[in-house]
Write a protein that holds these residues in place. Structure first.
Motif, PDB file in Angstrom:
ATOM      1  N   UNK A 272      24.927  -4.573 -25.635  1.00 46.30           N
ATOM      2  CA  UNK A 272      23.873  -4.186 -24.694  1.00 46.30           C
ATOM      3  C   UNK A 272      22.522  -4.123 -25.423  1.00 46.30           C
ATOM      4  N   UNK A 273      21.551  -4.864 -24.906  1.00 46.92           N
ATOM      5  CA  UNK A 273      20.184  -4.926 -25.454  1.00 46.92           C
ATOM      6  C   UNK A 273      20.141  -5.391 -26.912  1.00 46.92           C
ATOM      7  N   UNK A 274      21.141  -6.137 -27.319  1.00 47.75           N
ATOM      8  CA  UNK A 274      21.148  -6.653 -28.688  1.00 47.75           C
ATOM      9  C   UNK A 274      20.286  -7.903 -28.780  1.00 47.75           C
ATOM     10  N   UNK A 275      19.605  -8.079 -29.921  1.00 49.01           N
ATOM     11  CA  UNK A 275      18.605  -9.136 -30.087  1.00 49.01           C
ATOM     12  C   UNK A 275      19.151 -10.248 -30.983  1.00 49.01           C
ATOM     13  N   UNK A 276      19.322 -11.462 -30.386  1.00 55.38           N
ATOM     14  CA  UNK A 276      19.846 -12.611 -31.113  1.00 55.38           C
ATOM     15  C   UNK A 276      18.818 -13.742 -31.189  1.00 55.38           C
ATOM     16  N   UNK A 277      17.547 -13.451 -31.049  1.00 56.67           N
ATOM     17  CA  UNK A 277      16.538 -14.516 -31.004  1.00 56.67           C
ATOM     18  C   UNK A 277      16.619 -15.389 -32.255  1.00 56.67           C
ATOM     19  N   UNK A 278      16.687 -16.715 -32.035  1.00 55.03           N
ATOM     20  CA  UNK A 278      16.697 -17.660 -33.148  1.00 55.03           C
ATOM     21  C   UNK A 278      17.970 -17.671 -33.959  1.00 55.03           C
ATOM     22  N   UNK A 279      19.010 -16.986 -33.504  1.00 57.98           N
ATOM     23  CA  UNK A 279      20.262 -16.917 -34.265  1.00 57.98           C
ATOM     24  C   UNK A 279      21.054 -18.221 -34.142  1.00 57.98           C
ATOM     25  N   UNK A 280      21.811 -18.546 -35.173  1.00 62.68           N
ATOM     26  CA  UNK A 280      22.681 -19.728 -35.189  1.00 62.68           C
ATOM     27  C   UNK A 280      24.105 -19.252 -34.891  1.00 62.68           C
ATOM     28  N   UNK A 281      24.564 -19.516 -33.648  1.00 59.31           N
ATOM     29  CA  UNK A 281      25.829 -18.972 -33.175  1.00 59.31           C
ATOM     30  C   UNK A 281      26.739 -20.066 -32.631  1.00 59.31           C
ATOM     31  N   UNK A 282      26.619 -21.232 -33.198  1.00 57.53           N
ATOM     32  CA  UNK A 282      27.400 -22.378 -32.717  1.00 57.53           C
ATOM     33  C   UNK A 282      28.899 -22.070 -32.789  1.00 57.53           C
ATOM     34  N   UNK A 283      29.568 -22.237 -31.655  1.00 58.16           N
ATOM     35  CA  UNK A 283      31.008 -22.032 -31.612  1.00 58.16           C
ATOM     36  C   UNK A 283      31.446 -20.583 -31.654  1.00 58.16           C
ATOM     37  N   UNK A 284      30.523 -19.641 -31.497  1.00 57.40           N
ATOM     38  CA  UNK A 284      30.888 -18.219 -31.538  1.00 57.40           C
ATOM     39  C   UNK A 284      31.649 -17.824 -30.274  1.00 57.40           C
ATOM     40  N   UNK A 285      32.461 -16.793 -30.399  1.00 60.18           N
ATOM     41  CA  UNK A 285      33.265 -16.310 -29.280  1.00 60.18           C
ATOM     42  C   UNK A 285      32.686 -14.998 -28.754  1.00 60.18           C
ATOM     43  N   UNK A 286      32.142 -15.053 -27.512  1.00 62.85           N
ATOM     44  CA  UNK A 286      31.607 -13.866 -26.856  1.00 62.85           C
ATOM     45  C   UNK A 286      32.469 -13.496 -25.642  1.00 62.85           C
ATOM     46  N   UNK A 287      33.698 -13.929 -25.618  1.00 65.34           N
ATOM     47  CA  UNK A 287      34.572 -13.683 -24.484  1.00 65.34           C
ATOM     48  C   UNK A 287      34.700 -12.203 -24.160  1.00 65.34           C
ATOM     49  N   UNK A 288      34.409 -11.841 -22.896  1.00 62.59           N
ATOM     50  CA  UNK A 288      34.544 -10.463 -22.441  1.00 62.59           C
ATOM     51  C   UNK A 288      33.525  -9.503 -23.015  1.00 62.59           C
ATOM     52  N   UNK A 289      32.476 -10.007 -23.662  1.00 60.72           N
ATOM     53  CA  UNK A 289      31.475  -9.128 -24.284  1.00 60.72           C
ATOM     54  C   UNK A 289      30.505  -8.558 -23.252  1.00 60.72           C
ATOM     55  N   UNK A 290      29.941  -7.412 -23.564  1.00 61.97           N
ATOM     56  CA  UNK A 290      28.881  -6.806 -22.751  1.00 61.97           C
ATOM     57  C   UNK A 290      27.542  -7.319 -23.275  1.00 61.97           C
ATOM     58  N   UNK A 291      26.920  -8.218 -22.489  1.00 58.25           N
ATOM     59  CA  UNK A 291      25.675  -8.865 -22.916  1.00 58.25           C
ATOM     60  C   UNK A 291      24.499  -8.498 -22.009  1.00 58.25           C
ATOM     61  N   UNK A 292      24.613  -7.413 -21.291  1.00 54.77           N
ATOM     62  CA  UNK A 292      23.514  -6.989 -20.427  1.00 54.77           C
ATOM     63  C   UNK A 292      22.249  -6.756 -21.245  1.00 54.77           C
ATOM     64  N   UNK A 293      21.169  -7.401 -20.824  1.00 49.22           N
ATOM     65  CA  UNK A 293      19.845  -7.324 -21.482  1.00 49.22           C
ATOM     66  C   UNK A 293      19.840  -7.863 -22.916  1.00 49.22           C
ATOM     67  N   UNK A 294      20.907  -8.528 -23.336  1.00 49.11           N
ATOM     68  CA  UNK A 294      20.891  -9.159 -24.661  1.00 49.11           C
ATOM     69  C   UNK A 294      19.898 -10.312 -24.659  1.00 49.11           C
ATOM     70  N   UNK A 295      19.283 -10.570 -25.804  1.00 50.35           N
ATOM     71  CA  UNK A 295      18.216 -11.573 -25.895  1.00 50.35           C
ATOM     72  C   UNK A 295      18.646 -12.704 -26.830  1.00 50.35           C
ATOM     73  N   UNK A 296      18.895 -13.900 -26.229  1.00 53.96           N
ATOM     74  CA  UNK A 296      19.310 -15.076 -26.996  1.00 53.96           C
ATOM     75  C   UNK A 296      18.223 -16.146 -27.003  1.00 53.96           C
TER      76      UNK A 296
END
Length: 350
Positions: A272-296
């Motif tokens: 929640x509200x986690x900041x991933x701007x500019x991150x390299x996340x190729x092939x990452x697994x976010x299955x079932x994650x809470x991504x409300x207000x997360x910034x990608x």
């Protein structure tokens, strides 16, 4: 030299050099403020002695018996303390510079505000020692037992702590800078406000650990495990690693700006509200994650798995999502065309 003569020499401020005092019996003696240079103290008996502010320069203290001694603010310069017994001694503010402390016994010592620089402590025992506000710099602590120690406001700078154990250690706002912590287990510790900037944490185990407001900026995390860790507001900016496991961790408002976790496992995470701007996340697994207000924004999410993730107001502006597996992202914020155009704007060349 007899114990009485040694006390007298120290009391009048005489510098003692090139003496052989090995196996001397000086238990309980008052030798505070003494200056010893190139003195052989091998197997000396200093039990309960007053050695506060004493200077030991290039002395041989191999096998010395020094438990319960007062070594407050003592200085050890280029000394050999192999197998020395300093258990329960007061080493507050003591300085160890370029010393050999291999197999030294330092259990239950008070080492608050001590400085250990360019020393070898291989196989030393620090069990139950108080290391608060101490500084370990460019030292090797190979296979050291530091169980039940107190590490509050302690700094390790460019140290090697391979195979060190610290089960039950109490840690608060410590600094581990450019220190090798490969394969270390932090199980059973609390790491509030600790700094791991540029540290090598490959294979380290933080599973289930409280990591509130810790800083892993620029750290190497290959194969590290943060499964079920509680790490709100923790900083992972510019950190990176392969096969990192963050599954089911609580990472609310954490910062992953510019991080590199291709193939990382974030399944079931609270982001929640986690900041991933500019991150390299190729092939990452976010299955079932809470991504409300997360910034990608501008993150690389190509081939990432976001199925089952909650994406209410998740920012995907400018992110790369080629071949990503997306679930319900109706509530996400897609790329803003006007903002994208403004980001591409360049001043005219005259």
């Amino acid at each position: 030299m007899s114990p009485d003569l040694l006390e007298i020499a120290v009391s009048i401020g005489e510098t003692l050099e090139n003496l052989d005092l090995s196996k001397g019996a000086y238990a309980g003696r008052s030798l505070g403020g003494g200056v010893f240079s190139r003195v052989n103290f091998a197997q000396v008996d200093f039990r309960g002695a007053d050695l506060r502010e004493t200077v030991f320069d290039q002395c041989d203290l191999r096998g010395a018996i020094v438990p319960n001694a007062n070594l407050r603010r003592a200085v050890f310069n280029r000394c050999v303390l192999d197998h020395a017994d300093l258990r329960a001694s007061n080493l507050h503010g003591a300085v160890f510079s370029e010393c050999d402390l291999v197999h030294a016994q330092l259990a239950q010592c008070t080492m608050s505000m001590a400085i250990v620089a360019k020393c070898k402590l291989d196989h030393a025992v620090l069990r139950g020692a108080q290391l608060d506000a101490a500084l370990f710099s460019q030292s090797v602590l190979l296979d050291v037992c530091a169980d039940d120690t107190s590490w509050q406001y302690t700094a390790l700078n460019e140290c090697d702590v391979s195979h060190l154990t610290w089960t039950g250690a109490r840690m608060l706002r410590n600094v581990f800078f450019k220190t090798s912590l490969r394969g270390m287990s932090f199980a059973g510790t609390q790491l509030e406000g600790c700094q791991f900037s540029s540290a090598d944490l490959s294979g380290a185990d933080f599973s289930g650990v409280l990591l509130q407001q810790c800083n892993f900026q620029g750290a190497l995390l290959d194969g590290a495990c943060f499964a079920k860790a509680v790490a709100p507001s923790t900083i992972f900016c510019e950190a990176g690693g392969k096969d990192v496991d963050f599954s089911q961790a609580r990472l609310r408002q954490a910062l992953f700006t510019g991080a590199r976790f291709a193939g990382g496992n974030f399944a079931g995470c609270d982001l929640y509200q986690t900041h991933f701007a500019g991150a390299k996340l190729r092939g990452a697994n976010f299955g079932g994650a809470e991504l409300t207000y997360a910034d990608f924004r501008h993150a690389d999410l190509s081939r990432a798995d976001l199925r089952g993730a909650t994406m209410m107001r998740t920012v995907l502006h400018g992110s790369l999502t080629d071949e990503a597996q997306m679930g319900d992202c109706a509530g996400a914020i897609e790329t803003d065309a006007d903002l994208a155009a403004s980001e591409r704007w360049q001043p005219l060349v005259a």
